[in-house]
Design an enzyme around this catalytic site. Structure first.
Site, PDB file in Angstrom:
ATOM      1  N   ARG A  69     -28.095 124.164  37.948  1.00 53.07           N
ATOM      2  CA  ARG A  69     -28.191 123.177  36.864  1.00 53.07           C
ATOM      3  C   ARG A  69     -29.320 122.186  37.088  1.00 53.07           C
ATOM      4  O   ARG A  69     -30.100 121.908  36.178  1.00 53.07           O
ATOM      5  CB  ARG A  69     -26.865 122.429  36.689  1.00 53.07           C
ATOM      6  CG  ARG A  69     -25.754 123.279  36.114  1.00 53.07           C
ATOM      7  CD  ARG A  69     -24.453 122.506  36.019  1.00 53.07           C
ATOM      8  NE  ARG A  69     -24.058 122.029  37.345  1.00 53.07           N
ATOM      9  CZ  ARG A  69     -23.400 120.895  37.582  1.00 53.07           C
ATOM     10  NH1 ARG A  69     -23.037 120.116  36.593  1.00 53.07           N
ATOM     11  NH2 ARG A  69     -23.079 120.557  38.809  1.00 53.07           N
ATOM     12  N   ASN A  95     -21.851 123.918  34.100  1.00 56.91           N
ATOM     13  CA  ASN A  95     -21.069 125.012  34.669  1.00 56.91           C
ATOM     14  C   ASN A  95     -19.918 125.322  33.722  1.00 56.91           C
ATOM     15  O   ASN A  95     -19.409 124.431  33.038  1.00 56.91           O
ATOM     16  CB  ASN A  95     -20.496 124.623  36.031  1.00 56.91           C
ATOM     17  CG  ASN A  95     -21.543 124.578  37.121  1.00 56.91           C
ATOM     18  OD1 ASN A  95     -22.578 125.212  37.036  1.00 56.91           O
ATOM     19  ND2 ASN A  95     -21.275 123.801  38.156  1.00 56.91           N
TER      20      ASN A  95
END
Length: 89
Positions: A18, A36
């Site tokens: 990320r 996520n």
């Protein structure tokens, strides 16, 4: 302007995916978000010029060094985004 949803499957959580995607998206001046998912994938919505969106999609096929991307599911997305954020939800 192109807006694309990415569902990135493989070993993509716990490998700095990320944050790496956020940095790359900002480098490409893209808007959107990344997070996520509960099932171990990473989901993102990316918006910007088509060439920059395509460049981020190409980057996502490899991701950061410890990631092992098996496949990416792409779908068109809607909305208007400003900046690129790493979501925790």
């Amino acid at each position: 302007m192109k807006t694309q949803r990415l569902l990135i499957l493989g070993r993509v959580q716990g490998v700095w995916f990320r944050e790496s995607m956020r940095i790359e998206a900002e480098r490409l001046n893209l808007a959107g978000w990344v997070r996520n998912t509960p099932d171990g994938a990473v989901e993102a919505v990316v918006q910007g010029p088509a060439d920059a969106v395509n460049a981020l999609i190409e980057w996502a096929h490899g991701g950061p060094p410890q990631a092992r991307v098996e496949r990416i599911v792409l779908t068109d997305a809607q909305g208007h985004y400003s900046g690129f954020e790493k979501r925790i939800d």
